[in-house]
Design a protein around this motif. Structure first.
Motif, PDB file in Angstrom:
ATOM      1  N   GLY A  45       0.803  -1.217   0.000  1.00 22.86           N
ATOM      2  CA  GLY A  45       0.000   0.000   0.000  1.00 22.86           C
ATOM      3  C   GLY A  45       0.833   1.262   0.000  1.00 22.86           C
ATOM      4  O   GLY A  45       0.451   2.277   0.591  1.00 22.86           O
ATOM      5  N   ILE A  46       1.980   1.222  -0.681  1.00 18.64           N
ATOM      6  CA  ILE A  46       2.879   2.376  -0.759  1.00 18.64           C
ATOM      7  C   ILE A  46       2.829   2.922  -2.182  1.00 18.64           C
ATOM      8  O   ILE A  46       2.839   2.152  -3.145  1.00 18.64           O
ATOM      9  CB  ILE A  46       4.329   1.962  -0.413  1.00 18.64           C
ATOM     10  CG1 ILE A  46       4.386   1.354   0.992  1.00 18.64           C
ATOM     11  CG2 ILE A  46       5.271   3.152  -0.498  1.00 18.64           C
ATOM     12  CD1 ILE A  46       5.763   0.789   1.346  1.00 18.64           C
ATOM     13  N   PRO A  47       2.793   4.231  -2.351  1.00 17.27           N
ATOM     14  CA  PRO A  47       2.801   4.798  -3.707  1.00 17.27           C
ATOM     15  C   PRO A  47       3.987   4.279  -4.517  1.00 17.27           C
ATOM     16  O   PRO A  47       5.098   4.165  -3.991  1.00 17.27           O
ATOM     17  CB  PRO A  47       2.905   6.303  -3.457  1.00 17.27           C
ATOM     18  CG  PRO A  47       2.310   6.499  -2.099  1.00 17.27           C
ATOM     19  CD  PRO A  47       2.686   5.279  -1.313  1.00 17.27           C
ATOM     20  N   ARG A  48       3.741   3.993  -5.776  1.00 14.80           N
ATOM     21  CA  ARG A  48       4.784   3.413  -6.625  1.00 14.80           C
ATOM     22  C   ARG A  48       6.027   4.308  -6.671  1.00 14.80           C
ATOM     23  O   ARG A  48       7.163   3.819  -6.632  1.00 14.80           O
ATOM     24  CB  ARG A  48       4.243   3.190  -8.030  1.00 14.80           C
ATOM     25  CG  ARG A  48       5.207   2.456  -8.954  1.00 14.80           C
ATOM     26  CD  ARG A  48       4.604   2.350 -10.340  1.00 14.80           C
ATOM     27  NE  ARG A  48       3.476   1.429 -10.329  1.00 14.80           N
ATOM     28  CZ  ARG A  48       3.528   0.189 -10.792  1.00 14.80           C
ATOM     29  NH1 ARG A  48       4.675  -0.278 -11.284  1.00 14.80           N
ATOM     30  NH2 ARG A  48       2.466  -0.578 -10.781  1.00 14.80           N
ATOM     31  N   SER A  49       5.824   5.625  -6.760  1.00 10.11           N
ATOM     32  CA  SER A  49       6.969   6.541  -6.820  1.00 10.11           C
ATOM     33  C   SER A  49       7.814   6.446  -5.555  1.00 10.11           C
ATOM     34  O   SER A  49       9.057   6.497  -5.615  1.00 10.11           O
ATOM     35  CB  SER A  49       6.489   7.976  -7.023  1.00 10.11           C
ATOM     36  OG  SER A  49       5.641   8.374  -5.952  1.00 10.11           O
ATOM     37  N   SER A  50       7.151   6.288  -4.401  1.00 11.14           N
ATOM     38  CA  SER A  50       7.879   6.159  -3.137  1.00 11.14           C
ATOM     39  C   SER A  50       8.648   4.848  -3.088  1.00 11.14           C
ATOM     40  O   SER A  50       9.783   4.790  -2.600  1.00 11.14           O
ATOM     41  CB  SER A  50       6.902   6.230  -1.955  1.00 11.14           C
ATOM     42  OG  SER A  50       6.264   7.485  -1.904  1.00 11.14           O
ATOM     43  N   VAL A  51       8.045   3.767  -3.600  1.00 12.50           N
ATOM     44  CA  VAL A  51       8.713   2.465  -3.615  1.00 12.50           C
ATOM     45  C   VAL A  51       9.996   2.544  -4.431  1.00 12.50           C
ATOM     46  O   VAL A  51      11.054   2.065  -3.999  1.00 12.50           O
ATOM     47  CB  VAL A  51       7.775   1.379  -4.180  1.00 12.50           C
ATOM     48  CG1 VAL A  51       8.562   0.092  -4.468  1.00 12.50           C
ATOM     49  CG2 VAL A  51       6.652   1.089  -3.194  1.00 12.50           C
ATOM     50  N   TYR A  52       9.926   3.151  -5.618  1.00 15.68           N
ATOM     51  CA  TYR A  52      11.120   3.265  -6.459  1.00 15.68           C
ATOM     52  C   TYR A  52      12.206   4.096  -5.784  1.00 15.68           C
ATOM     53  O   TYR A  52      13.402   3.769  -5.850  1.00 15.68           O
ATOM     54  CB  TYR A  52      10.761   3.870  -7.812  1.00 15.68           C
ATOM     55  CG  TYR A  52      10.214   2.866  -8.794  1.00 15.68           C
ATOM     56  CD1 TYR A  52      11.038   1.873  -9.339  1.00 15.68           C
ATOM     57  CD2 TYR A  52       8.878   2.896  -9.174  1.00 15.68           C
ATOM     58  CE1 TYR A  52      10.536   0.945 -10.238  1.00 15.68           C
ATOM     59  CE2 TYR A  52       8.364   1.975 -10.078  1.00 15.68           C
ATOM     60  CZ  TYR A  52       9.199   1.002 -10.603  1.00 15.68           C
ATOM     61  OH  TYR A  52       8.707   0.079 -11.495  1.00 15.68           O
TER      62      TYR A  52
END
Length: 293
Positions: A45-52
């Motif tokens: 449940g983490i934004p994709r941009s934050s994951v990258y």
């Protein structure tokens, strides 16, 4: 503003990124193989941009490694080293010490407890047989407590490496030069090492003959945690020209000891064609070394 309020203010502004990074590491540790960034974003449940962004930092620091072929991420060497630091502390040693003492007494030869630290075997415990029970030949060993040796040369290290996935092996041995030798013998390429590890994994134990020291032979067997990952290994070394027992007997006794240590840490040996002897699924592509490596 009180000290407690200051801590709360700082925590509220900085903990989300730290917490998400830890969530990613824990999620990768719970999986049987690498995960793609999109799957991490969805599952956590983490934004994709934050994951990258977080993955980029973790890769840069060595806690995560990127697997181009799968476009996925797995645990890196730094994660293994953190796990190794934990395992070197008292709990594992306290549980293993009476087991090693019993094995040394049964075999009449020295027994070791070792873990993986990066691409090296680190020896945490060394138990000698009781005085007068060591046979006619006193073997001088280099494997004292705290000694580090190339894991791909030792039976202790190879019994753990046999359960590493492909991504972890490439991270531990990125170049042919990483596969050093001590006696001029041993694997010289990653493909040769893979073949040895596949055999070791299938039969459930590892063996080296004169790869660490001339005239010496060792057998190693891994112990596992609750996720079926090796946390440590038991091994014994003796003169290849003299032994009170044959190699099969030594292996059998070590396997019994490894099973006891696995039970002591509430672990579970991997299932597979050689599960009864401590082996694991013959396909290591989606398996990992311990968080110690």
């Amino acid at each position: 503003m009180s000290g407690h309020e200051i801590i709360e203010t700082k925590s509220s502004s900085t903990s989300p990124a730290v917490g998400r990074a830890l969530d990613i590491l824990l999620h990768l540790a719970s999986r049987s193989g690498p995960a793609q960034a999109g799957a991490l974003a969805r599952d956590l449940g983490i934004p994709r941009s934050s994951v990258y962004h977080i993955l980029s930092v973790l890769v840069d620091r060595g806690f995560v490694t990127y697997v181009p072929k799968e476009q996925a991420y797995g645990l890196g060497v730094a994660s293994f080293e953190i796990g190794s630091a934990y395992l070197r502390h008292e709990p594992l040693e306290r549980l293993a010490r009476p087991i090693l003492r019993s094995l040394a007494h049964r075999l009449g030869q020295t027994v070791h407890l070792g873990i993986l630290y990066g691409a090296e075997s680190v020896y945490l415990l060394k138990e000698r047989p009781p005085a007068g029970q060591g046979g006619d030949v006193d073997v001088a060993l280099v494997t004292d407590i705290g000694v580090r040796l190339p894991a791909h040369l030792t039976a202790n290290g190879r019994s753990i490496l046999a359960h590493c996935g492909e991504a972890q092996l490439r991270a531990l041995f990125p170049r042919p030069g990483n596969l050093v030798t001590r006696t001029g013998k041993g694997p010289r390429s990653l493909s040769e090492l893979r073949s040895l590890l596949a055999r070791d994994r299938e039969r459930g134990w590892s063996e080296e003959i004169e790869l660490v020291s001339e005239g010496l032979r060792s057998v190693g067997v891994a112990a596992f945690d609750h996720n079926e990952r090796p946390v440590a290994a038991l091994s014994s070394t003796w003169s290849r020209h003299y032994s009170r027992h044959d190699a099969d007997h030594v292996r059998h006794v070590l396997q019994q000891g490894a099973a006891r240590l696995t039970a002591a840490v509430s672990g579970r040996a991997p299932s597979g064609p050689a599960a009864g002897s401590g082996a694991q699924d013959p396909s290591p592509g989606h398996r990992r070394c311990p968080d110690a490596a």
